[in-house]
Design a protein around this motif. Structure first.
Motif, PDB file in Angstrom:
ATOM      1  N   PHE A 308       0.860  -1.181   0.000  1.00  0.00           N
ATOM      2  CA  PHE A 308       0.000   0.000   0.000  1.00  0.00           C
ATOM      3  C   PHE A 308       0.896   1.230   0.000  1.00  0.00           C
ATOM      4  O   PHE A 308       1.612   1.486   0.974  1.00  0.00           O
ATOM      5  CB  PHE A 308      -0.886   0.033   1.248  1.00  0.00           C
ATOM      6  CG  PHE A 308      -2.059  -0.908   1.205  1.00  0.00           C
ATOM      7  CD1 PHE A 308      -2.605  -1.317   0.014  1.00  0.00           C
ATOM      8  CD2 PHE A 308      -2.627  -1.373   2.387  1.00  0.00           C
ATOM      9  CE1 PHE A 308      -3.692  -2.179  -0.030  1.00  0.00           C
ATOM     10  CE2 PHE A 308      -3.719  -2.230   2.361  1.00  0.00           C
ATOM     11  CZ  PHE A 308      -4.253  -2.635   1.154  1.00  0.00           C
ATOM     12  N   ASP A 309       0.892   2.001  -1.073  1.00  0.00           N
ATOM     13  CA  ASP A 309       1.737   3.200  -1.137  1.00  0.00           C
ATOM     14  C   ASP A 309       1.062   4.278  -1.964  1.00  0.00           C
ATOM     15  O   ASP A 309       1.002   4.190  -3.192  1.00  0.00           O
ATOM     16  CB  ASP A 309       3.111   2.859  -1.731  1.00  0.00           C
ATOM     17  CG  ASP A 309       4.051   4.065  -1.745  1.00  0.00           C
ATOM     18  OD1 ASP A 309       3.712   5.088  -1.130  1.00  0.00           O
ATOM     19  OD2 ASP A 309       5.114   3.981  -2.380  1.00  0.00           O
ATOM     20  N   GLY A 310       0.581   5.311  -1.292  1.00  0.00           N
ATOM     21  CA  GLY A 310      -0.076   6.414  -1.982  1.00  0.00           C
ATOM     22  C   GLY A 310       0.870   7.315  -2.743  1.00  0.00           C
ATOM     23  O   GLY A 310       0.439   8.142  -3.540  1.00  0.00           O
ATOM     24  N   THR A 311       2.199   7.164  -2.499  1.00  0.00           N
ATOM     25  CA  THR A 311       3.185   8.003  -3.200  1.00  0.00           C
ATOM     26  C   THR A 311       3.931   7.204  -4.264  1.00  0.00           C
ATOM     27  O   THR A 311       4.993   7.612  -4.721  1.00  0.00           O
ATOM     28  CB  THR A 311       4.207   8.593  -2.199  1.00  0.00           C
ATOM     29  OG1 THR A 311       4.953   7.515  -1.611  1.00  0.00           O
ATOM     30  CG2 THR A 311       3.510   9.377  -1.110  1.00  0.00           C
ATOM     31  N   CYS A 312       3.355   6.085  -4.672  1.00  0.00           N
ATOM     32  CA  CYS A 312       4.014   5.181  -5.617  1.00  0.00           C
ATOM     33  C   CYS A 312       4.461   5.899  -6.891  1.00  0.00           C
ATOM     34  O   CYS A 312       5.566   5.671  -7.392  1.00  0.00           O
ATOM     35  CB  CYS A 312       3.070   4.039  -5.952  1.00  0.00           C
ATOM     36  SG  CYS A 312       3.608   2.988  -7.315  1.00  0.00           S
ATOM     37  N   ILE A 313       3.623   6.781  -7.406  1.00  0.00           N
ATOM     38  CA  ILE A 313       3.947   7.449  -8.674  1.00  0.00           C
ATOM     39  C   ILE A 313       5.205   8.300  -8.539  1.00  0.00           C
ATOM     40  O   ILE A 313       5.986   8.439  -9.477  1.00  0.00           O
ATOM     41  CB  ILE A 313       2.749   8.308  -9.166  1.00  0.00           C
ATOM     42  CG1 ILE A 313       3.051   8.876 -10.558  1.00  0.00           C
ATOM     43  CG2 ILE A 313       2.407   9.404  -8.187  1.00  0.00           C
ATOM     44  CD1 ILE A 313       1.873   9.611 -11.171  1.00  0.00           C
ATOM     45  N   ALA A 314       5.434   8.865  -7.347  1.00  0.00           N
ATOM     46  CA  ALA A 314       6.624   9.690  -7.137  1.00  0.00           C
ATOM     47  C   ALA A 314       7.888   8.840  -7.148  1.00  0.00           C
ATOM     48  O   ALA A 314       8.937   9.258  -7.627  1.00  0.00           O
ATOM     49  CB  ALA A 314       6.508  10.451  -5.815  1.00  0.00           C
ATOM     50  N   ASN A 315       7.787   7.637  -6.598  1.00  0.00           N
ATOM     51  CA  ASN A 315       8.947   6.735  -6.521  1.00  0.00           C
ATOM     52  C   ASN A 315       8.904   5.638  -7.585  1.00  0.00           C
ATOM     53  O   ASN A 315       9.407   4.536  -7.364  1.00  0.00           O
ATOM     54  CB  ASN A 315       9.026   6.105  -5.128  1.00  0.00           C
ATOM     55  CG  ASN A 315       9.573   7.066  -4.093  1.00  0.00           C
ATOM     56  OD1 ASN A 315      10.578   7.727  -4.326  1.00  0.00           O
ATOM     57  ND2 ASN A 315       8.911   7.146  -2.946  1.00  0.00           N
ATOM     58  N   GLU A 477      19.517  12.216  -9.617  1.00  0.00           N
ATOM     59  CA  GLU A 477      18.611  13.348  -9.407  1.00  0.00           C
ATOM     60  C   GLU A 477      17.157  12.882  -9.404  1.00  0.00           C
ATOM     61  O   GLU A 477      16.339  13.364  -8.611  1.00  0.00           O
ATOM     62  CB  GLU A 477      18.821  14.398 -10.506  1.00  0.00           C
ATOM     63  CG  GLU A 477      18.013  15.680 -10.327  1.00  0.00           C
ATOM     64  CD  GLU A 477      18.535  16.591  -9.232  1.00  0.00           C
ATOM     65  OE1 GLU A 477      17.813  17.544  -8.866  1.00  0.00           O
ATOM     66  OE2 GLU A 477      19.664  16.368  -8.740  1.00  0.00           O
ATOM     67  N   GLN A 478      16.829  11.910 -10.261  1.00  0.00           N
ATOM     68  CA  GLN A 478      15.468  11.362 -10.274  1.00  0.00           C
ATOM     69  C   GLN A 478      15.127  10.667  -8.959  1.00  0.00           C
ATOM     70  O   GLN A 478      14.012  10.798  -8.439  1.00  0.00           O
ATOM     71  CB  GLN A 478      15.313  10.357 -11.423  1.00  0.00           C
ATOM     72  CG  GLN A 478      15.167  10.982 -12.803  1.00  0.00           C
ATOM     73  CD  GLN A 478      14.926   9.913 -13.852  1.00  0.00           C
ATOM     74  OE1 GLN A 478      14.003   9.117 -13.728  1.00  0.00           O
ATOM     75  NE2 GLN A 478      15.762   9.893 -14.879  1.00  0.00           N
ATOM     76  N   VAL A 479      16.082   9.914  -8.418  1.00  0.00           N
ATOM     77  CA  VAL A 479      15.873   9.253  -7.133  1.00  0.00           C
ATOM     78  C   VAL A 479      15.600  10.297  -6.054  1.00  0.00           C
ATOM     79  O   VAL A 479      14.659  10.168  -5.257  1.00  0.00           O
ATOM     80  CB  VAL A 479      17.105   8.398  -6.750  1.00  0.00           C
ATOM     81  CG1 VAL A 479      17.036   7.969  -5.281  1.00  0.00           C
ATOM     82  CG2 VAL A 479      17.208   7.179  -7.652  1.00  0.00           C
ATOM     83  N   TYR A 480      16.429  11.342  -6.027  1.00  0.00           N
ATOM     84  CA  TYR A 480      16.259  12.421  -5.039  1.00  0.00           C
ATOM     85  C   TYR A 480      14.917  13.118  -5.204  1.00  0.00           C
ATOM     86  O   TYR A 480      14.156  13.291  -4.237  1.00  0.00           O
ATOM     87  CB  TYR A 480      17.417  13.420  -5.174  1.00  0.00           C
ATOM     88  CG  TYR A 480      17.072  14.815  -4.734  1.00  0.00           C
ATOM     89  CD1 TYR A 480      16.689  15.085  -3.414  1.00  0.00           C
ATOM     90  CD2 TYR A 480      17.127  15.885  -5.636  1.00  0.00           C
ATOM     91  CE1 TYR A 480      16.362  16.381  -3.018  1.00  0.00           C
ATOM     92  CE2 TYR A 480      16.805  17.165  -5.244  1.00  0.00           C
ATOM     93  CZ  TYR A 480      16.425  17.409  -3.943  1.00  0.00           C
ATOM     94  OH  TYR A 480      16.094  18.682  -3.555  1.00  0.00           O
ATOM     95  N   ARG A 481      14.601  13.519  -6.436  1.00  0.00           N
ATOM     96  CA  ARG A 481      13.336  14.236  -6.670  1.00  0.00           C
ATOM     97  C   ARG A 481      12.128  13.368  -6.318  1.00  0.00           C
ATOM     98  O   ARG A 481      11.164  13.846  -5.727  1.00  0.00           O
ATOM     99  CB  ARG A 481      13.256  14.663  -8.136  1.00  0.00           C
ATOM    100  CG  ARG A 481      14.300  15.690  -8.548  1.00  0.00           C
ATOM    101  CD  ARG A 481      13.766  17.068  -8.468  1.00  0.00           C
ATOM    102  NE  ARG A 481      14.817  18.065  -8.675  1.00  0.00           N
ATOM    103  CZ  ARG A 481      14.590  19.358  -8.833  1.00  0.00           C
ATOM    104  NH1 ARG A 481      13.356  19.804  -8.818  1.00  0.00           N
ATOM    105  NH2 ARG A 481      15.586  20.201  -8.994  1.00  0.00           N
ATOM    106  N   GLY A 482      12.176  12.106  -6.701  1.00  0.00           N
ATOM    107  CA  GLY A 482      11.058  11.219  -6.408  1.00  0.00           C
ATOM    108  C   GLY A 482      10.819  11.084  -4.922  1.00  0.00           C
ATOM    109  O   GLY A 482       9.683  11.163  -4.440  1.00  0.00           O
ATOM    110  N   ASP A 483      11.901  10.889  -4.161  1.00  0.00           N
ATOM    111  CA  ASP A 483      11.762  10.772  -2.709  1.00  0.00           C
ATOM    112  C   ASP A 483      11.282  12.084  -2.098  1.00  0.00           C
ATOM    113  O   ASP A 483      10.463  12.080  -1.165  1.00  0.00           O
ATOM    114  CB  ASP A 483      13.101  10.361  -2.099  1.00  0.00           C
ATOM    115  CG  ASP A 483      12.981   9.984  -0.637  1.00  0.00           C
ATOM    116  OD1 ASP A 483      12.672   8.825  -0.349  1.00  0.00           O
ATOM    117  OD2 ASP A 483      13.172  10.872   0.224  1.00  0.00           O
TER     118      ASP A 483
END
Length: 632
Positions: A308-315, A477-483
């Protein structure tokens, strides 16, 4: 199974809710999540299911989960489940609610009862553990069969694994030889029960330091080679290997998972080329360190799992690389026209916030005190190490101070900018102030990127104070921004916004330098944070006013300068026995300062002079619209 049967089972799930709770639930969101959960349930006899339920925050994932668990305890086919939660309070809540229905069907395993009940887990249909224990099991620490199987003999059934919130997907260790890092902490922990003399242990410790130092000083690349290259047959190496093996087998050490894990990584560094990365650093201190980071593969537990992860799209980049085979993207039913995302433009990098005098914090506090006139319930979210500063400055009110303090008795950690998951203190708040972006240290993002991309990712950084991306490699940078987006989304949806049926307007203030986010030079590749949040997550419905510029008057001594000008005004008024006086008659330095900065810093000049008892204003009756000053 037919839609009609599915709908009936959804109704059965919903019927487990108390009426007082059910009337506050958005039924459509409940049904969306329920269908995903029941589909997962129906495929329990399949293999290799690795899925994510990407329902947005506040849509009731925990509520549906508890309803599902109540429901399965009443079914003739006892589907066993392992639940992994990040927060202890949720584990306790689940246990409390299921116990009301069938206390014998569930157990909540923690450090206090693990030794007593671990051998009997096969008796319980529902077992609850924390993320940390799940990660250790996936890494091979502990008996995973005890947690994954239900029943005995021929009646053994494999559990379904449901993970609440994104688990850690990386297993890392950092070996850094400097005065802030004890590179031998794991060694000292594991050596403690051994009957060795101080000299024996010191010889091995010195040798370990030598091997690491030699690698860091002689390897000019950014990928490690075997630490034992040229030393594999020495007596020192044989003595070290003997002691390390003894440490790993000692009964007193078998549950020291963190230390054992770091020893595992060190032993692999000894023998394997390319096992770690070498990272150069020159921020405040100069040196090199070894970073080891590998993916945690939860499929090794042998269970189908649903996250269950509501922020899945970000990561999304993390989920793609770890092998998730399906993401259930559900409708986001939040009304984001209720949300205002206001940027307070000020440099809040770690470097700026750490400057002597804490001028950034003072400037932000002044802004918060002004906003409190408009938002009486505004809640402040600073970094943990700045909480005491904001309490002393008066930004955090005395009645809120308890929310920031750890409570070991109830296993509750105080709230801060990087710890808001499961914090009910925010659930009714309609205004939040984030004193900076929720950025973690750079090594955190590097560990994730190394696990995902191995030696392909460049670890070099840009200067934190410039206007470019933080990391030079786009993947990092994508890893950082996503988190970062995931953290912001979690925080924003912890407020009253999570009440899908609510009408309250929510305002989020975030202090950071939007100028850097607008930069369009060659190295800039990302849409500004506010615009990206609104476009990708808020359906383009959130309100994004122009950034409100905060001027740090303490910076470069500007607060002292304004105090000096205020004293000049008071002296001129007293000397000339006047109630008001034009700025140019006070002093040339004051007149020149106002003329140079009035257009961009009018509000700050006004506020700063008012703090010293002086009012500056434009005389509207004067044809030249001259600026005057008087005592308040």
């Amino acid at each position: 199974m037919s839609n009609e049967q599915t709908d009936q089972r959804i109704n059965d799930l919903f019927s487990t809710l108390p009426h007082s709770h059910a009337r506050n639930i958005n039924r459509e969101a409940f049904d969306d999540i329920g269908k995903v959960l029941l589909s997962f349930h129906d495929r329990s006899n399949h293999s290799d299911i690795r899925e994510v339920c990407a329902a947005s925050m506040g849509h009731g994932k925990s509520t549906v989960l508890i309803s599902y668990l109540k429901w399965i305890t009443k079914q003739s086919r006892k589907q066993p489940v392992l639940i992994a939660t990040r927060e202890k309070h949720l584990a306790n809540e689940i246990y409390k609610e299921i116990s009301k229905v069938n206390q014998k069907s569930i157990i909540n395993i923690n450090a206090d009862n693990k030794a007593m009940y671990e051998d009997d887990l096969h008796k319980y249909q529902i077992v609850i553990i924390q993320h940390s224990r799940l990660k250790n099991l996936a890494l091979g620490y502990g008996n995973k069969t005890k947690y994954s199987m239900y029943g005995k003999g021929k009646k053994v059934t494999e559990r379904l694994l449901i993970i609440d919130e994104k688990p850690d997907f990386y297993d890392s260790a950092i070996f850094d030889i400097n005065n802030h890092h004890n590179v031998l902490e794991w060694f000292e922990d594991l050596a403690e029960p051994l009957e060795k003399t101080p000299v024996q242990l010191q010889r091995i410790k010195s040798y370990i330091i030598f091997l690491l130092s030699n690698q860091l000083s002689e390897n000019y690349t950014d990928v490690t080679t075997s630490l034992l290259t040229g030393y594999s047959e020495t007596i020192a190496t044989k003595n070290m290997n003997t002691l390390l093996n003894e440490m790993g087998k000692h009964l007193s050490n078998l549950h020291k998972f963190d230390s054992l894990n770091k020893m595992k990584h060190f032993k692999n560094l000894l023998h394997e080329d390319g096992y770690g990365r070498i990272d150069d650093y020159n921020y405040k201190k100069q040196g090199r360190k070894i970073i080891v980071s590998k993916i945690v593969d939860y499929s090794l537990l042998g269970m189908n799992y649903l996250i269950f992860d509501g922020t899945c799209i970000a990561n999304a980049i993390q989920y793609t690389k770890v092998g998730i085979n399906k993401v259930h993207s559900l409708p986001n039913r939040n009304d984001y026209s209720r949300l205002t995302y206001q940027i307070d433009e000020i440099n809040t990098t770690k470097y700026s916030r750490s400057k002597k005098g804490e001028s950034v914090q003072s400037t932000i506090t002044k802004r918060i005190k002004e906003l409190r006139k408009q938002h009486k319930d505004i809640f402040i979210l600073p970094m943990k190490d700045e909480i005491s500063t904001y309490i002393a400055e008066g930004a955090i009110l005395p009645e809120d101070e308890h929310s920031y303090i750890d409570n070991p008795t109830h296993n509750v950690k105080g709230i801060n900018l990087l710890n808001t998951v499961g914090k009910n203190v925010l659930k009714d708040k309609k205004a939040l102030y984030l004193t900076s972006l929720p950025k973690k240290n750079a090594d955190y993002y590097k560990c994730i990127a190394i696990a995902l991309f191995h030696d392909e990712v460049n670890l070099m950084m840009n200067d934190e104070t410039n206007n470019y991306n933080w990391f030079r490699d786009d993947r990092l940078e994508q890893v950082y921004r996503g988190d970062l987006y995931a953290e912001l989304l979690q925080i924003i949806h912890r407020t009253a916004l999570r009440k899908i049926n609510g009408n309250d307007h929510i305002t989020i203030y975030v202090a950071y330098n939007e100028d850097a986010e607008k930069h369009t030079q060659e190295s800039y590749t990302y849409v500004p944070i506010g615009l990206n949040l609104n476009s990708k997550f808020f359906k383009k419905k959130a309100n994004l006013p122009e950034p409100h510029r905060l001027v740090n008057m303490k910076s470069y001594g500007r607060d002292k300068k304004m105090e000096e000008f205020a004293n000049q005004v008071k002296s001129s008024l007293k000397k000339n026995k006047l109630e008001s006086i034009t700025v140019n008659k006070v002093s040339s330095s004051f007149s020149n300062y106002v003329r140079s900065h009035w257009k961009k810093q009018r509000e700050n000049i006004t506020l700063e002079l008012e703090a010293h008892g002086v009012m500056i204003y434009v005389d509207e009756l004067d044809k030249r619209k001259s600026k005057k000053v008087k005592l308040i």
